[in-house]
Design a protein around this motif. Structure first.
Motif, PDB file in Angstrom:
ATOM      1  N   TYR A   1       0.866  -1.171   0.000  1.00  0.00           N
ATOM      2  CA  TYR A   1       0.000   0.000   0.000  1.00  0.00           C
ATOM      3  C   TYR A   1       0.908   1.227   0.000  1.00  0.00           C
ATOM      4  O   TYR A   1       2.077   1.117  -0.358  1.00  0.00           O
TER       5      TYR A   1
ATOM      6  N   SER B   1       1.858   3.265   2.662  1.00  0.00           N
ATOM      7  CA  SER B   1       2.790   3.358   3.792  1.00  0.00           C
ATOM      8  C   SER B   1       2.942   2.050   4.553  1.00  0.00           C
ATOM      9  O   SER B   1       3.657   1.989   5.542  1.00  0.00           O
ATOM     10  N   THR B   2       2.253   0.997   4.112  1.00  0.00           N
ATOM     11  CA  THR B   2       2.365  -0.315   4.735  1.00  0.00           C
ATOM     12  C   THR B   2       2.431  -1.386   3.654  1.00  0.00           C
ATOM     13  O   THR B   2       2.168  -1.124   2.481  1.00  0.00           O
TER      14      THR B   2
ATOM     15  N   GLN C   1       1.563  -5.825   3.416  1.00  0.00           N
ATOM     16  CA  GLN C   1       1.227  -7.104   4.029  1.00  0.00           C
ATOM     17  C   GLN C   1       2.056  -8.203   3.365  1.00  0.00           C
ATOM     18  O   GLN C   1       2.000  -8.378   2.149  1.00  0.00           O
TER      19      GLN C   1
ATOM     20  N   LYS D   1      11.186  -5.696  12.803  1.00  0.00           N
ATOM     21  CA  LYS D   1      10.141  -5.768  13.817  1.00  0.00           C
ATOM     22  C   LYS D   1       9.874  -7.229  14.136  1.00  0.00           C
ATOM     23  O   LYS D   1       9.945  -8.090  13.260  1.00  0.00           O
TER      24      LYS D   1
ATOM     25  N   THR E   1       2.468  -7.471   8.894  1.00  0.00           N
ATOM     26  CA  THR E   1       2.330  -6.151   8.268  1.00  0.00           C
ATOM     27  C   THR E   1       3.480  -5.262   8.700  1.00  0.00           C
ATOM     28  O   THR E   1       3.730  -5.096   9.903  1.00  0.00           O
ATOM     29  N   ILE E   2       4.204  -4.708   7.723  1.00  0.00           N
ATOM     30  CA  ILE E   2       5.271  -3.761   8.033  1.00  0.00           C
ATOM     31  C   ILE E   2       4.741  -2.362   7.760  1.00  0.00           C
ATOM     32  O   ILE E   2       3.967  -2.137   6.823  1.00  0.00           O
ATOM     33  N   MET E   3       5.145  -1.429   8.610  1.00  0.00           N
ATOM     34  CA  MET E   3       4.567  -0.085   8.584  1.00  0.00           C
ATOM     35  C   MET E   3       5.663   0.961   8.489  1.00  0.00           C
ATOM     36  O   MET E   3       6.854   0.663   8.582  1.00  0.00           O
TER      37      MET E   3
ATOM     38  N   LEU F   1       6.334   2.943   5.858  1.00  0.00           N
ATOM     39  CA  LEU F   1       7.012   2.979   4.561  1.00  0.00           C
ATOM     40  C   LEU F   1       6.717   4.293   3.836  1.00  0.00           C
ATOM     41  O   LEU F   1       5.747   4.994   4.140  1.00  0.00           O
TER      42      LEU F   1
ATOM     43  N   THR G   1       5.835   0.422  -3.076  1.00  0.00           N
ATOM     44  CA  THR G   1       4.644   0.972  -2.439  1.00  0.00           C
ATOM     45  C   THR G   1       3.858   1.842  -3.434  1.00  0.00           C
ATOM     46  O   THR G   1       4.401   2.321  -4.436  1.00  0.00           O
TER      47      THR G   1
ATOM     48  N   GLN H   1      -5.499   1.092   9.677  1.00  0.00           N
ATOM     49  CA  GLN H   1      -4.877   0.370   8.580  1.00  0.00           C
ATOM     50  C   GLN H   1      -3.953   1.334   7.825  1.00  0.00           C
ATOM     51  O   GLN H   1      -3.528   2.348   8.378  1.00  0.00           O
ATOM     52  N   ASP H   2      -3.670   1.059   6.577  1.00  0.00           N
ATOM     53  CA  ASP H   2      -2.762   1.916   5.807  1.00  0.00           C
ATOM     54  C   ASP H   2      -3.367   3.318   5.662  1.00  0.00           C
ATOM     55  O   ASP H   2      -4.552   3.477   5.340  1.00  0.00           O
TER      56      ASP H   2
END
Length: 368
Positions: A166, A168-169, A171, A203, A217-219, A221, A250, A279-280
């Motif tokens: 997405y 900024s995140t 999955q 993380k 989920t990495i955040m 970004l 992204t 969420q994103d």
């Protein structure tokens, strides 16, 4: 003398034979599981009577338990030897023919209960791994069971199936490691960095939560940026192999994703706490959340605007025994998300409470 036909179980294990005044139960090839209470009941048109009897079955010990037990140096573990025997059995543990515990194995303790014996081992070196023997003896006979203490290994690497980026995140969908190392996986570690950067961000994720959906989920970004991500699994032995890196890009700045909604009914039965799980954000900070709700087939309540840092909204004094729906929209500078939808029902009114208002109101979380 009147003789009635005999009856038996399908496998022929139990046979009942009845005569005018005598009934007999015969058990063939008796097993220890046949022990217990047996009840004989006689009845006629006048009434009935019963007599109970108890059957004791003496048998040699039978042992069971997980044959392979995994641990690592310095980590205490129990080897469990379950015993079934009548009369009760004496249990002994052996290592290379030597009775335990002994002066040569100071890191070993034994705990016994009526139904099991536990060999507690804290391995000091590779020499403590290998075979252990549990032997149980009573006056009917004896049985032995070999256990093996195996040195656990770190897990193999997870494999990344695909990445859903997405703004900024992202999955990351993955498959669990093919080999856990013999002990449970505790955590997953995700590492990521923008292409061209040297430092990996990381993380940790709880293994149970991550494994339920097979997603982490990495955040944090940056929009329209190419990243590489890789995963590793951690068990009690240590961190395992890291997976091959998977690249993704992204999305541009856009409107946010709708929040996830989870409801928790209040103890009073006609209130609810609706949690907003962010969420994103679409690559642009969320400005606020817009909330509207109503009882089905009723008019919408006035729209509620929540600050961007809000994580829940409380709805109170709702109608009793009514079905409600809630819509929540997140908004940033690019626009509004799709609406998240949540449906719930209030409890039936327990008793009438005079003087209570039927109107609904909201409680907002305090801001620091």
């Amino acid at each position: 003398m009147l003789s009635l036909p005999s009856r038996q179980t399908l496998d022929g294990h139990m046979v009942v034979r009845s005569h005018a005044r005598v009934s007999s139960l015969t058990l063939k090839s008796i097993q220890y599981t046949d022990a217990g209470e047996y009840i004989c009941t006689a009845s006629n048109t006048i009434g009935q009577d019963s007599q109970s009897m108890y059957l004791e079955v003496q048998y040699a010990p039978k042992l069971q338990g997980p044959v392979a037990v995994y641990t690592w140096e310095g980590n205490q573990v129990n080897i469990t030897c379950e015993v079934f025997a009548y009369p009760s059995a004496t249990i002994s543990w052996f290592r290379d023919g030597q009775l335990l515990p002994s002066s040569n194995y100071s890191n070993i303790k034994i705990y016994n209960t009526p139904s099991a014996s536990y060999l507690e081992v804290t391995p000091d070196s590779e020499n403590d791994f290998g075979n252990y023997n549990c032997t149980a003896v009573n006056r009917i006979g004896q049985e032995s069971l070999e256990f093996i203490l195996v040195q656990a290994d770190t897990p193999s690497s997870p494999s990344i199936d695909q990445v859903e980026p997405y703004s900024s995140t992202a999955q990351v969908q993955f498959d669990e490691p093919e080999a856990t190392g013999g002990v449970p996986i505790l955590k997953y570690k995700a590492e990521w960095r923008a292409v061209g950067e040297e430092v990996w961000h990381f993380k940790w994720y709880d293994a149970k939560e991550a494994s339920m959906e097979g997603i982490v989920t990495i955040m944090g970004l940056k929009p329209e940026t190419t990243y590489a991500v890789r995963l590793a699994a951690l068990n009690g032995k240590g961190l395992g192999e890291i997976s091959a890196a998977s690249e993704f890009k992204t999305q541009p700045v856009r409107e946010p994703n709708a929040p996830k909604l989870e409801g928790q009914m209040g103890e009073d039965g006609n209130s609810i706490k609706v949690n907003l799980i962010k969420q994103d954000d679409g690559g642009s900070p969320i400005r606020h959340y817009l909330v509207k709700y109503r009882a089905l087939s009723s008019e919408w309540k006035p729209e509620i605007r929540l600050p961007s840092g809000s994580d829940h909204v409380m709805l109170k004094s709702l109608d009793w025994n009514a079905e409600y729906e809630v819509y929540v929209v997140a908004e940033n500078q690019q626009g509004k998300s799709k609406a998240a939808h949540f449906v719930f029902r209030t409890s039936a009114q327990p008793t009438a409470i005079p003087g209570m208002s039927a109107s609904a109101f909201c409680e907002f979380p305090a801001l620091n």
